[in-house]
Design an enzyme around this catalytic site. Structure first.
Site, PDB file in Angstrom:
ATOM      1  N   LYS A  49      11.917  26.346 -34.638  1.00 40.32           N
ATOM      2  CA  LYS A  49      10.402  25.775 -34.565  1.00 40.32           C
ATOM      3  C   LYS A  49       9.983  25.824 -36.363  1.00 40.32           C
ATOM      4  O   LYS A  49      10.243  26.721 -36.927  1.00 40.32           O
ATOM      5  CB  LYS A  49       9.333  26.698 -34.142  1.00 40.32           C
ATOM      6  CG  LYS A  49       8.467  26.209 -33.124  1.00 40.32           C
ATOM      7  CD  LYS A  49       7.675  26.951 -32.310  1.00 40.32           C
ATOM      8  CE  LYS A  49       8.354  27.631 -31.166  1.00 40.32           C
ATOM      9  NZ  LYS A  49       7.773  28.495 -30.647  1.00 40.32           N
ATOM     10  N   MET A  87       8.628  40.716 -30.578  1.00 38.52           N
ATOM     11  CA  MET A  87       7.724  39.614 -30.163  1.00 38.52           C
ATOM     12  C   MET A  87       6.258  40.081 -29.225  1.00 38.52           C
ATOM     13  O   MET A  87       5.933  39.630 -28.355  1.00 38.52           O
ATOM     14  CB  MET A  87       8.364  38.563 -29.072  1.00 38.52           C
ATOM     15  CG  MET A  87       9.212  37.785 -29.766  1.00 38.52           C
ATOM     16  SD  MET A  87      10.580  36.829 -28.653  1.00 38.52           S
ATOM     17  CE  MET A  87      11.806  38.144 -28.499  1.00 38.52           C
ATOM     18  N   ASP A 140      18.485  28.262 -37.188  1.00 40.05           N
ATOM     19  CA  ASP A 140      17.319  28.689 -36.680  1.00 40.05           C
ATOM     20  C   ASP A 140      16.257  28.923 -37.391  1.00 40.05           C
ATOM     21  O   ASP A 140      16.197  29.037 -38.685  1.00 40.05           O
ATOM     22  CB  ASP A 140      17.685  29.856 -35.720  1.00 40.05           C
ATOM     23  CG  ASP A 140      17.535  30.079 -34.220  1.00 40.05           C
ATOM     24  OD1 ASP A 140      17.580  28.722 -33.976  1.00 40.05           O
ATOM     25  OD2 ASP A 140      17.868  30.919 -33.599  1.00 40.05           O
TER      26      ASP A 140
HETATM   27  N1  SAH Z   1      18.090  38.126 -32.741  1.00 43.76           N
HETATM   28  C1  SAH Z   1      16.976  38.784 -33.372  1.00 43.76           C
HETATM   29  C2  SAH Z   1      15.557  38.797 -32.747  1.00 43.76           C
HETATM   30  C3  SAH Z   1      15.206  37.196 -32.322  1.00 43.76           C
HETATM   31  S1  SAH Z   1      13.857  37.276 -31.224  1.00 43.76           S
HETATM   32  C4  SAH Z   1      17.190  40.086 -34.195  1.00 43.76           C
HETATM   33  O1  SAH Z   1      18.279  40.659 -33.667  1.00 43.76           O
HETATM   34  O2  SAH Z   1      16.666  40.623 -34.908  1.00 43.76           O
HETATM   35  C5  SAH Z   1      12.483  37.122 -32.580  1.00 43.76           C
HETATM   36  C6  SAH Z   1      11.629  38.469 -32.952  1.00 43.76           C
HETATM   37  O3  SAH Z   1      12.492  39.119 -33.672  1.00 43.76           O
HETATM   38  C7  SAH Z   1      10.332  38.128 -33.704  1.00 43.76           C
HETATM   39  O4  SAH Z   1       9.399  37.707 -32.880  1.00 43.76           O
HETATM   40  C8  SAH Z   1      10.179  39.578 -34.192  1.00 43.76           C
HETATM   41  O5  SAH Z   1       9.698  40.359 -33.354  1.00 43.76           O
HETATM   42  C9  SAH Z   1      11.494  40.004 -34.515  1.00 43.76           C
HETATM   43  N2  SAH Z   1      11.875  39.671 -35.767  1.00 43.76           N
HETATM   44  C10 SAH Z   1      12.787  39.120 -36.430  1.00 43.76           C
HETATM   45  N3  SAH Z   1      12.954  38.979 -37.542  1.00 43.76           N
HETATM   46  C11 SAH Z   1      12.020  39.864 -38.040  1.00 43.76           C
HETATM   47  C12 SAH Z   1      11.503  40.293 -39.601  1.00 43.76           C
HETATM   48  N4  SAH Z   1      12.034  39.931 -40.480  1.00 43.76           N
HETATM   49  N5  SAH Z   1      10.454  41.205 -39.287  1.00 43.76           N
HETATM   50  C13 SAH Z   1       9.815  41.912 -38.115  1.00 43.76           C
HETATM   51  N6  SAH Z   1      10.345  41.160 -37.008  1.00 43.76           N
HETATM   52  C14 SAH Z   1      11.427  40.510 -36.911  1.00 43.76           C
END
Ligand code: SAH
Length: 258
Positions: free
Chosen positions: A64, A176, A42
């Protein structure tokens, strides 16, 4: 896609890679990656995790990247089913935890419906790890009664009920949420969350270029815009966000030097 295949038939591992830093991968995730013939990566996953994959494994970017459109979900699901049916071991690697806003549930359902063997390998969600990086103890005793994880980006474009979320007395973690930060703040204020409620935004948590922005609720949206925060970022609202517990400078300098 040649090479020694692990014992057993084709199967899919839905792996959570953690928030960013490849060292936050679990031992189980590393072991499952090493079994894979094909790795589906991903967009938010650091390529450093590939250090655990076999040299001969095929790697496919399905997120993406570089402004390209992301691969359609249905295509990814069909691809996983097809690969597993042809006997391949597939590692589907997703950011954070696969079942937290990662569409992992949909993929697990598709695999189950197709009769494909799969295993979910939990990962550390950014919703937990990012606040920790900012020194925010999400459920600090006496400060927060719990934790609410919510996305600002619902599948049908509907806004979450921000005023109702303002009244939960829990720490509110929003995925998000950057592009909608003005509407989120307005909704929380409308729900009675006080102007001075601490808020924090954490961008690219656990990567070397991580940034944290803090401000009281009333000035939070402006602070986020001033800093030009962008995705991936997480927003945190509630009294716990004001704690910002940090290691004393003298101690952290000593640890860095060690
Ligand atoms: N499954 C992932 C979330 C996927 S949705 C999880 O459990 O973390 C993607 C969103 O997750 C991003 O838009 C952001 O809001 C958050 N996110 C993922 N990685 C991040 C990071 N390293 N720092 C801050 N926000 C993060």
């Amino acid at each position: 896609m040649r090479g020694v295949r692990a014992a057993g038939g084709g199967r899919v591992y839905l792996i959570g890679a953690g928030p960013g830093d490849p060292e936050l991968l679990t031992l189980k995730a590393a072991r499952r990656l090493a079994e894979a013939d094909v790795v589906l990566l991903d967009a938010l996953v650091d390529r450093g995790v590939l250090a655990h994959a076999r040299a001969g494994a095929a790697v496919v970017d399905v997120g993406k990247r570089g402004g390209c459109r992301s691969t359609p979900q249905a295509f990814i699901e069909r691809l996983m089913v097809r690969l597993a049916r042809s006997g391949r071991v597939v590692a589907r690697v997703k950011g954070g935890d696969p079942f937290v806003f990662g569409r992992g549930g949909e993929e697990a359902l598709a695999l189950a419906r197709a009769g494909v063997e799969f295993e979910v390998v939990s990962g550390l969600s950014a919703g937990i790890a990012a606040p920790a990086r900012a020194g925010i103890p999400l459920t600090h005793r006496g400060v927060s009664d719990g934790l609410t994880l919510v996305t600002a980006h619902t599948h049908d474009g509907r806004e979450p009920d921000w005023p109702a979320l303002a009244r939960t007395r829990t720490t509110l973690v929003v995925f998000m949420g950057v592009t909608a930060v003005e509407r989120i703040v307005a909704g929380l204020l409308a729900g009675g969350m006080p102007d001075a409620t601490p808020a924090a935004a954490i961008e690219r948590a656990t990567w070397p270029d991580e940034r944290v922005v803090r401000a009281p609720l009333a000035g939070f949206a402006a602070a986020v815009r001033r800093a030009r925060l962008a995705s991936p970022a997480l927003l945190v609202f509630g009294e716990a966000a004001g704690l910002g517990i940090a290691c004393p400078r003298s101690v952290s300098d000593r640890l860095q030097a060690a």
